[in-house]
Design an enzyme around this catalytic site. Sequence first.
Site, mmCIF file in Angstrom:
data_model
loop_
_atom_site.group_PDB
_atom_site.id
_atom_site.type_symbol
_atom_site.label_atom_id
_atom_site.label_comp_id
_atom_site.label_asym_id
_atom_site.label_seq_id
_atom_site.Cartn_x
_atom_site.Cartn_y
_atom_site.Cartn_z
ATOM 1 N N LEU A 19 0.836 -1.192 0.000
ATOM 2 C CA LEU A 19 0.000 0.000 0.000
ATOM 3 C C LEU A 19 0.877 1.250 0.000
ATOM 4 O O LEU A 19 0.639 2.211 -0.741
ATOM 5 C CB LEU A 19 -0.847 -0.052 1.276
ATOM 6 C CG LEU A 19 -2.099 0.749 1.336
ATOM 7 C CD1 LEU A 19 -3.002 0.405 0.175
ATOM 8 C CD2 LEU A 19 -2.823 0.453 2.656
ATOM 9 N N ASP A 71 -0.516 -7.281 -3.903
ATOM 10 C CA ASP A 71 -0.001 -5.905 -3.846
ATOM 11 C C ASP A 71 -0.085 -5.208 -5.202
ATOM 12 O O ASP A 71 -0.181 -3.986 -5.267
ATOM 13 C CB ASP A 71 1.451 -5.891 -3.355
ATOM 14 C CG ASP A 71 1.520 -5.990 -1.833
ATOM 15 O OD1 ASP A 71 0.555 -5.547 -1.175
ATOM 16 O OD2 ASP A 71 2.523 -6.507 -1.320
ATOM 17 N N LYS A 187 7.507 1.769 21.156
ATOM 18 C CA LYS A 187 8.872 1.273 21.319
ATOM 19 C C LYS A 187 9.655 1.369 20.002
ATOM 20 O O LYS A 187 9.144 1.024 18.946
ATOM 21 C CB LYS A 187 8.852 -0.194 21.784
ATOM 22 C CG LYS A 187 8.063 -0.463 23.045
ATOM 23 C CD LYS A 187 8.488 0.362 24.239
ATOM 24 C CE LYS A 187 9.769 -0.111 24.875
ATOM 25 N NZ LYS A 187 10.087 0.697 26.098
ATOM 26 N N THR A 191 12.626 -1.394 15.571
ATOM 27 C CA THR A 191 13.049 -0.643 14.389
ATOM 28 C C THR A 191 14.580 -0.580 14.317
ATOM 29 O O THR A 191 15.182 -0.829 13.275
ATOM 30 C CB THR A 191 12.444 0.778 14.420
ATOM 31 O OG1 THR A 191 11.041 0.651 14.326
ATOM 32 C CG2 THR A 191 12.984 1.659 13.312
ATOM 33 N N CYS A 381 -17.524 -14.359 -11.542
ATOM 34 C CA CYS A 381 -16.887 -15.606 -11.969
ATOM 35 C C CYS A 381 -17.659 -16.809 -11.415
ATOM 36 O O CYS A 381 -18.727 -17.115 -11.903
ATOM 37 C CB CYS A 381 -15.410 -15.621 -11.588
ATOM 38 S SG CYS A 381 -14.475 -16.736 -12.643
ATOM 39 N N HIS A 507 -13.590 -11.042 -14.002
ATOM 40 C CA HIS A 507 -13.290 -10.431 -12.696
ATOM 41 C C HIS A 507 -13.217 -8.911 -12.815
ATOM 42 O O HIS A 507 -12.131 -8.349 -12.911
ATOM 43 C CB HIS A 507 -11.970 -10.980 -12.145
ATOM 44 C CG HIS A 507 -12.057 -12.398 -11.708
ATOM 45 N ND1 HIS A 507 -12.498 -12.765 -10.462
ATOM 46 C CD2 HIS A 507 -11.783 -13.543 -12.370
ATOM 47 C CE1 HIS A 507 -12.488 -14.073 -10.361
ATOM 48 N NE2 HIS A 507 -12.055 -14.578 -11.501
ATOM 49 N N GLU A 509 -13.465 -6.836 -10.628
ATOM 50 C CA GLU A 509 -12.807 -6.223 -9.458
ATOM 51 C C GLU A 509 -11.345 -5.861 -9.730
ATOM 52 O O GLU A 509 -10.748 -5.113 -8.974
ATOM 53 C CB GLU A 509 -12.921 -7.131 -8.229
ATOM 54 C CG GLU A 509 -12.110 -8.420 -8.260
ATOM 55 C CD GLU A 509 -12.855 -9.609 -8.864
ATOM 56 O OE1 GLU A 509 -13.781 -9.390 -9.687
ATOM 57 O OE2 GLU A 509 -12.505 -10.755 -8.537
HETATM 58 N N1 GLN Z 1 -13.937 -22.487 -10.284
HETATM 59 C C1 GLN Z 1 -14.507 -21.785 -11.390
HETATM 60 C C2 GLN Z 1 -13.777 -22.061 -12.684
HETATM 61 O O1 GLN Z 1 -12.664 -22.514 -12.670
HETATM 62 C C3 GLN Z 1 -14.590 -20.305 -11.118
HETATM 63 C C4 GLN Z 1 -13.254 -19.637 -11.065
HETATM 64 C C5 GLN Z 1 -13.281 -18.290 -10.406
HETATM 65 O O2 GLN Z 1 -14.249 -17.914 -9.774
HETATM 66 N N2 GLN Z 1 -12.200 -17.560 -10.547
HETATM 67 O O3 GLN Z 1 -14.306 -21.820 -13.736
#
Ligand code: GLN
Length: 535
Positions: A19, A71, A187, A191, A381, A507, A509
């Site tokens: 971060l 990260d 403390k 460090t 997913c 995904h 996200e």
């Molecule tokens: N297990 C599922 C697949 O392989 C979903 C994978 C996931 O959610 N990243 O398709």
Amino acid sequence: MTKHVFVTGGVVSSLGKGLTTACLAMLLESRGLRVRIQKFDPYINVDAGTMNPFQHGEVYVTADGGETDLDLGHYERFSNCPLSRASNITTGRIYQNVITKERRGAYLGGCVQVVPHITNEVKAHVRQHDGPDVDLVLSELGGTAGDIESAAYLEAFRQFVYEHGRENCVFVHLTLLPYLRASGELKTKPTQQSVGILRQIGIQPDMLICRTEKSMTQEMRDKIALFCNVEKKYVFEEKDVEHSIYELPLLLHEQGVDDALLHRLGLPTRPANLDEWQKLVHRVVNPSGSVDIAVVGKYIELKDAYKSVYESIAHAGIANNVEVNVQRVASEELTDDNVGSKLRGVTGILVPGGFGERGIEGKISAVRFARENRVPYYGLCLGMQIATIEFARHVCGLKGAHSSEFSKDTPHPVITLLKDQINVKDMGGTMRLGSQPCRLLEGTIARRAYGTELVQERHRHRYEFNNSYREQLQARGLVISGINPDLDLVEIVELKDHPFFVGVQFHPEFQSKPTKPHPLFREFVAAAVKRKNGL
Ligand code: GLN
């Protein structure tokens, strides 16, 4: 000449090095510098793809399909630095490269050793971005100073600085000032000891960032500077943030961390442009309401397991001016009988990605509850696959419908292995990975949210919507709103007569930023706000 900043950590892990590195990159970019970030991870896995999220947190996927340390998610959320699989270098990768060269005879009969062969390979990675179009590279080292497995990296960094010139490199060491409640004091000894470890191997940190619960006094700062041999003006504190991690760059900036870095490296100190970020933090700190979202998953004990999901939800909260209270619900504990009480009052339900059978039936119960009670639902997913299974079973009456991942002999494999996965034996780096196009159907929730026809989203899965069930499910009202135009794969499913019911095979996200919330997360939380307000 490209300048280099090395970020190491001491005393304990989980200090927030990633971060902090991300914040430094963001602050330096705000000064108009062209920055790159990379992470060195001392574990022997070639990449993070085979690692269990319970042990190591989420596997973050880059656009080019790299399965990397989480990260890198911070790096992308805070900065605009381009990242790829090459941005995450593990010991496994380093050794794999060296061993491949050795097998090819590239070392001309020499004895291949940690020093210089492994250290040279590390140094080659450190300088991978050097060139006229990059001003500065931040290299973060995972783990803590003193770990046996970090030794070769620290030696390589030491050599690199020696060769590249001290004036062109900075060592930033992140450390912890533990607060002893009983005696009411912070403390400094840990460090001092962790800096001592670095000095033993020839690294003198230039800058210390001290993680702390309480502000340190000037006296403590002076003491740390003296005993650690670091100039006072380069000793900073990183106090726990009050509301959100997005306050952190501003906290560091107020203390002059970015100025100090530029000054130490002899770079021009142009004024920082932090307007957008300041506005963002203002919104985070002053929400005008709140919503309750349940994340129904397998790894709910560990916040890091769905890191990018939680962050994306927070971004969507910022976009909708609300605080999002996330309830982490263990899918294993849900059944059709208790789901109503366990999810009572939530204004949105999200099922994130996942692998393996544990908790699957509980997730199906959660989706059913969301569908039948018109609670906004968002599946990522695996969450999309679960929505498909639930719809097949309870709307289409396909008894026993399942994914062949969980039931090899289901009568209705509505989710099946992707064709090119059938003969895959090696588990590392072999899923459908990275950014792929998705075409959106006119008049759908997805199309309205994105406001465009063609989008790119990142993938990480082996199973997929079974096209032989497409017509049957569509006939009963499932809307297929996103398709991969090249492979004809179903990427998004949604429901019409529902406030918000969307499942995505990808995904999203991994592409949400606080300054640019992902459109589907934004609309999901907007639907949750509506439900909360009884609209
Ligand atoms: N297990 C599922 C697949 O392989 C979903 C994978 C996931 O959610 N990243 O398709």
